[in-house]
Design a protein around this motif. Structure first.
Motif, PDB file in Angstrom:
ATOM      1  N   GLU A 170      32.388 -14.297 -93.810  1.00  0.00           N
ATOM      2  CA  GLU A 170      30.949 -14.490 -93.720  1.00  0.00           C
ATOM      3  C   GLU A 170      30.609 -15.729 -92.798  1.00  0.00           C
ATOM      4  OE1 GLU A 170      32.542 -14.496 -96.453  1.00  0.00           O
ATOM      5  OE2 GLU A 170      32.200 -16.310 -97.809  1.00  0.00           O
ATOM      6  N   GLU A 171      31.664 -16.526 -92.399  1.00  0.00           N
ATOM      7  CA  GLU A 171      31.479 -17.493 -91.238  1.00  0.00           C
ATOM      8  C   GLU A 171      31.209 -17.001 -89.641  1.00  0.00           C
ATOM      9  OE1 GLU A 171      33.716 -20.834 -90.742  1.00  0.00           O
ATOM     10  OE2 GLU A 171      34.471 -20.893 -92.854  1.00  0.00           O
ATOM     11  N   LEU A 172      31.277 -15.664 -89.705  1.00  0.00           N
ATOM     12  CA  LEU A 172      31.075 -15.012 -88.471  1.00  0.00           C
ATOM     13  C   LEU A 172      29.701 -14.523 -88.276  1.00  0.00           C
ATOM     14  CD1 LEU A 172      34.528 -13.452 -87.895  1.00  0.00           C
ATOM     15  CD2 LEU A 172      33.677 -15.551 -86.878  1.00  0.00           C
ATOM     16  N   GLY A 173      29.133 -14.114 -87.044  1.00  0.00           N
ATOM     17  CA  GLY A 173      28.060 -13.600 -87.118  1.00  0.00           C
ATOM     18  C   GLY A 173      27.875 -12.243 -87.761  1.00  0.00           C
ATOM     19  N   ALA A 174      28.814 -11.502 -87.677  1.00  0.00           N
ATOM     20  CA  ALA A 174      28.888 -10.008 -88.323  1.00  0.00           C
ATOM     21  C   ALA A 174      30.571  -9.758 -88.185  1.00  0.00           C
ATOM     22  CB  ALA A 174      28.052  -9.031 -87.778  1.00  0.00           C
ATOM     23  N   ILE A 175      30.758  -8.635 -89.455  1.00  0.00           N
ATOM     24  CA  ILE A 175      31.949  -8.205 -89.405  1.00  0.00           C
ATOM     25  C   ILE A 175      31.983  -6.727 -88.976  1.00  0.00           C
ATOM     26  CG2 ILE A 175      33.941  -7.544 -90.723  1.00  0.00           C
ATOM     27  CD1 ILE A 175      33.850 -10.453 -90.426  1.00  0.00           C
ATOM     28  N   THR A 176      32.355  -6.177 -87.775  1.00  0.00           N
ATOM     29  CA  THR A 176      32.365  -4.608 -87.622  1.00  0.00           C
ATOM     30  C   THR A 176      33.676  -4.099 -88.193  1.00  0.00           C
ATOM     31  OG1 THR A 176      31.256  -5.424 -85.571  1.00  0.00           O
ATOM     32  CG2 THR A 176      31.897  -2.981 -86.001  1.00  0.00           C
ATOM     33  N   VAL A 230      18.187  -7.824 -86.843  1.00  0.00           N
ATOM     34  CA  VAL A 230      18.998  -8.575 -87.848  1.00  0.00           C
ATOM     35  C   VAL A 230      19.617  -9.882 -87.329  1.00  0.00           C
ATOM     36  CG1 VAL A 230      21.188  -8.046 -88.845  1.00  0.00           C
ATOM     37  CG2 VAL A 230      19.951  -6.000 -88.281  1.00  0.00           C
ATOM     38  N   LYS A 231      19.103 -10.874 -88.095  1.00  0.00           N
ATOM     39  CA  LYS A 231      19.588 -12.172 -87.459  1.00  0.00           C
ATOM     40  C   LYS A 231      21.092 -12.426 -87.824  1.00  0.00           C
ATOM     41  CE  LYS A 231      17.926 -16.881 -87.733  1.00  0.00           C
ATOM     42  NZ  LYS A 231      17.091 -17.810 -88.245  1.00  0.00           N
ATOM     43  N   LEU A 232      21.819 -12.902 -87.096  1.00  0.00           N
ATOM     44  CA  LEU A 232      23.158 -13.045 -87.210  1.00  0.00           C
ATOM     45  C   LEU A 232      23.317 -14.813 -87.059  1.00  0.00           C
ATOM     46  CD1 LEU A 232      24.973 -10.619 -84.650  1.00  0.00           C
ATOM     47  CD2 LEU A 232      24.208 -10.199 -87.054  1.00  0.00           C
ATOM     48  N   LYS A 233      24.073 -15.442 -87.865  1.00  0.00           N
ATOM     49  CA  LYS A 233      24.073 -16.924 -87.865  1.00  0.00           C
ATOM     50  C   LYS A 233      24.942 -17.579 -86.598  1.00  0.00           C
ATOM     51  CE  LYS A 233      26.136 -16.488 -91.634  1.00  0.00           C
ATOM     52  NZ  LYS A 233      27.024 -16.742 -93.021  1.00  0.00           N
ATOM     53  N   ASN A 234      25.645 -16.379 -85.931  1.00  0.00           N
ATOM     54  CA  ASN A 234      26.164 -17.198 -84.708  1.00  0.00           C
ATOM     55  C   ASN A 234      26.452 -15.651 -83.955  1.00  0.00           C
ATOM     56  OD1 ASN A 234      29.034 -16.344 -85.183  1.00  0.00           O
ATOM     57  ND2 ASN A 234      28.961 -17.815 -86.737  1.00  0.00           N
ATOM     58  N   PRO A 235      26.809 -15.800 -82.550  1.00  0.00           N
ATOM     59  CA  PRO A 235      26.963 -14.674 -81.827  1.00  0.00           C
ATOM     60  C   PRO A 235      28.212 -14.093 -81.857  1.00  0.00           C
ATOM     61  CG  PRO A 235      26.808 -16.506 -80.288  1.00  0.00           C
ATOM     62  CD  PRO A 235      26.731 -17.101 -81.743  1.00  0.00           C
ATOM     63  N   VAL A 236      29.106 -14.405 -82.636  1.00  0.00           N
ATOM     64  CA  VAL A 236      30.499 -13.999 -82.767  1.00  0.00           C
ATOM     65  C   VAL A 236      30.896 -13.024 -84.030  1.00  0.00           C
ATOM     66  CG1 VAL A 236      32.867 -14.643 -82.529  1.00  0.00           C
ATOM     67  CG2 VAL A 236      31.275 -15.962 -81.785  1.00  0.00           C
ATOM     68  N   ILE A 237      31.389 -11.737 -83.253  1.00  0.00           N
ATOM     69  CA  ILE A 237      31.393 -10.686 -84.246  1.00  0.00           C
ATOM     70  C   ILE A 237      32.783 -10.205 -83.974  1.00  0.00           C
ATOM     71  CG2 ILE A 237      30.672  -8.083 -84.810  1.00  0.00           C
ATOM     72  CD1 ILE A 237      28.030  -8.940 -83.268  1.00  0.00           C
ATOM     73  N   THR A 238      33.263  -9.681 -84.923  1.00  0.00           N
ATOM     74  CA  THR A 238      34.762  -8.770 -84.731  1.00  0.00           C
ATOM     75  C   THR A 238      34.432  -7.524 -84.308  1.00  0.00           C
ATOM     76  OG1 THR A 238      34.687  -7.853 -87.161  1.00  0.00           O
ATOM     77  CG2 THR A 238      35.482 -10.148 -86.821  1.00  0.00           C
ATOM     78  N   ALA A 239      35.470  -6.991 -83.416  1.00  0.00           N
ATOM     79  CA  ALA A 239      35.362  -5.774 -82.850  1.00  0.00           C
ATOM     80  C   ALA A 239      35.935  -4.634 -83.915  1.00  0.00           C
ATOM     81  CB  ALA A 239      35.975  -5.673 -81.607  1.00  0.00           C
ATOM     82  N   SER A 240      35.344  -3.291 -84.172  1.00  0.00           N
ATOM     83  CA  SER A 240      35.766  -2.462 -84.727  1.00  0.00           C
ATOM     84  C   SER A 240      37.374  -2.157 -84.697  1.00  0.00           C
ATOM     85  CB  SER A 240      34.849  -1.145 -84.819  1.00  0.00           C
ATOM     86  OG  SER A 240      35.611  -0.017 -85.399  1.00  0.00           O
ATOM     87  N   GLY A 241      37.835  -1.949 -85.731  1.00  0.00           N
ATOM     88  CA  GLY A 241      39.359  -1.489 -85.603  1.00  0.00           C
ATOM     89  C   GLY A 241      40.530  -2.917 -85.541  1.00  0.00           C
TER      90      GLY A 241
END
Ligand SMILES: Cc1cc2nc3c(=O)[nH]c(=O)nc-3n(C[C@H](O)[C@H](O)[C@H](O)COP(=O)(O)O)c2cc1C
Length: 302
Positions: A39-45, A13-24
């Motif tokens: 959607e500005e982040l790599g992914a939302i958990t 899975v390609k993330l646009k940048n390496p920064v994700i939110t942590a679950s919870g």
């Protein structure tokens, strides 16, 4: 000067940048829309989902601690079906890459919720194994290598989407657990979940949290998390999402240098909702100024 490519690949899975939110720590994403587009982040958990809705633990269930916080939320969530109908479509319609964190109290429960999520538009599944295994007297799945391998194998066998196994730090040897998840077929690992802690209300002379104990998170746990990411990255071949105390560019760089492929920001979101965006921009700046062409070049090789 060439512009670094900040995209990262986590299990295909390609993330646009390496920064994700942590679950919870950002619910299902909606709360943060007032600050910036998810959607500005790599992914939302997203916050964990379970098969049935859960009310969680009674209050008080959070407490401030030096450089961090304790929480004993108790997996409160509206249940997988509600999440799939009412939360996920909105998040996906924004173009966000979504990681769905799932939890259960038996292997069967994990499999059932994973199957439901697998049919959805989410991008990846993250297995929260810091849950009590009711068939094993309530001992958490994540502290028992055999249970980690078994739940990973069962879920992996039931889904098509990439599976991230999220490790609990409340163990003597994190590499043993990481290897068990790898043996069970995990596509990626995330670590760390919270460290078991406790706070006493000295005026009342009793534990402050109704649940007595809670999970410690925030900048105070960063060195523990960095140490575990370092160890795990040398023990397995899987991509790693590093979390635990990431709160600024420097702490994110520590994680990436220790061996993480991406980072997740949790507790810092509560006092600085822009932290993930600042980290995204700070990482790009650091790479550009120091001649790194991608985040993977930051890893310390030895
Ligand atoms: C209030 C709160 C709720 C959390 N809920 C979950 C959860 O539902 N599932 C999960 O796997 N981790 C959960 N976590 C753990 C975080 O995702 C993260 O692993 C941990 O807090 C360490 O990162 P941090 O120090 O940046 O917060 C929660 C943490 C906090 C503070």
């Amino acid at each position: 000067m060439t512009m670094p490519d900040m995209s990262v690949d986590i299990a295909g899975v390609k993330l646009k940048n390496p920064v994700i939110t942590a679950s919870g720590t950002c619910g299902y994403g909606r709360e943060y829309l007032t600050f910036y587009a998810p959607e500005e982040l790599g992914a939302i958990t997203v916050k964990c989902v379970t098969l049935e809705p859960r009310e969680g633990n009674p209050p008080p269930r959070v407490a401030e601690t030096p450089g961090g916080m304790l929480n004993a939320i108790g997996l409160q969530n509206p249940g997988a079906r509600y999440f799939l109908e009412n939360e996920l479509p909105w998040l996906k319609s924004r173009g966000a890459t979504v990681i769905v964190n799932i939890a259960g109290n038996t292997v069967e429960e994990y499999v059932k919720v994973a199957e439901l999520i697998d049919e959805s538009s989410s991008d990846m599944i993250e297995l929260n194994i810091s849950c009590p295994n009711v068939k094993k007297g309530g001992i958490a799945f994540g502290v028992d290598p055999a249970a980690v391998e078994a739940v990973t194998r069962a879920v992996k066998g039931a889904v098509k989407k990439p599976l991230i196994v999220k490790l609990s730090p409340n163990v003597t040897d994190i590499t043993e657990i990481a290897r068990a998840a790898e043996a069970g077929g995990a596509d990626a690992l995330s670590l760390i979940n919270t460290l078991l802690g406790m706070k006493i209300d000295v005026k009342a002379r009793k534990p402050l949290l109704a649940n007595m104990t809670g999970g410690l998170s925030g900048p105070a746990v960063l060195p523990v998390a960095v140490r575990m990411v370092w160890q795990v990255s040398r023990a397995v071949k899987l991509p790693i999402i590093g979390m635990g105390g990431v709160h600024d560019t420097e702490s994110a760089l520590e994680m990436l240098m220790a061996g993480a492929d991406a980072v997740a920001v949790g507790t810092a979101m509560f006092y600085d909702p822009y932290a993930p965006i600042k980290i995204r921009d700070g990482l790009l700046r650091f790479c550009r100024e120091n001649g790194y062409r991608s985040p993977s070049e930051l890893k310390i090789k030895e």
